[in-house]
Design a protein around this motif. Structure first.
Motif, short mmCIF file in Angstrom:
data_model
loop_
_atom_site.label_atom_id
_atom_site.label_comp_id
_atom_site.label_asym_id
_atom_site.label_seq_id
_atom_site.Cartn_x
_atom_site.Cartn_y
_atom_site.Cartn_z
N GLU A 1 1.07 -1.14 0.16
CA GLU A 1 -0.01 0.01 -0.09
C GLU A 1 0.82 1.19 -0.21
OE1 GLU A 1 -3.39 -0.18 0.02
OE2 GLU A 1 -3.35 -2.34 -0.24
N GLN A 2 0.54 2.21 -1.00
CA GLN A 2 1.16 3.34 -1.03
C GLN A 2 1.11 4.19 0.41
OE1 GLN A 2 -0.32 5.22 -4.35
NE2 GLN A 2 1.30 4.63 -5.74
N LEU A 3 -0.25 4.11 1.09
CA LEU A 3 -0.41 5.01 2.27
C LEU A 3 0.62 4.31 3.50
CD1 LEU A 3 -2.22 6.47 4.07
CD2 LEU A 3 -3.75 4.56 4.67
N ALA B 1 3.92 5.70 2.65
CA ALA B 1 3.85 7.11 2.90
C ALA B 1 3.89 7.40 4.51
CB ALA B 1 2.68 7.78 2.43
N ARG B 2 3.32 6.35 5.37
CA ARG B 2 3.65 6.71 6.78
C ARG B 2 5.11 6.29 7.14
NH1 ARG B 2 -1.65 3.33 7.89
NH2 ARG B 2 -2.98 4.89 7.85
N ASN C 1 2.82 12.81 2.76
CA ASN C 1 1.24 12.64 2.50
C ASN C 1 1.17 11.58 1.37
OD1 ASN C 1 -1.16 13.09 1.00
ND2 ASN C 1 -1.21 15.14 2.11
N PRO C 2 0.28 10.66 1.58
CA PRO C 2 0.03 9.64 0.62
C PRO C 2 -0.05 10.11 -0.84
CG PRO C 2 -1.25 9.16 2.53
CD PRO C 2 -0.56 10.67 2.52
N GLU D 1 1.80 8.67 -4.92
CA GLU D 1 0.88 8.19 -5.69
C GLU D 1 1.35 9.20 -7.00
OE1 GLU D 1 -3.56 8.89 -7.35
OE2 GLU D 1 -3.35 8.75 -5.31
#
Length: 73
Positions: free
Chosen positions: A18-20, A23-24, A29-30, A34
């Protein structure tokens, strides 16, 4: 290797789907993950250094060459 490929490569090396989640890990920011992976924008030098420093903790093979390849003359 272009930055979008490099970021995807690092994400997959870490087995992060997951990109999220990526990002974390990078504390960004996700939306940026992207956009970077879609080649719509590129991280600044400062941001790229921050990313590299954060990833270096979990991917020690990341080197200065990663920055040199990313920022051509």
């Amino acid at each position: 290797m272009p930055v979008h490929n490099r970021l995807k490569y690092w994400r997959h090396q870490l087995k992060i789907e997951e990109q999220l989640e990526f990002a974390r890990l990078l504390d960004v920011n996700p939306w940026y993950i992207e956009r970077w992976e879609e080649q719509k924008i590129q991280p600044s030098l400062e941001t790229f250094c921050k990313i590299r420093d954060r990833l270096k903790r979990v991917l020690p093979e990341i080197t200065l060459d990663d920055l040199i390849d990313y920022f051509p003359d």
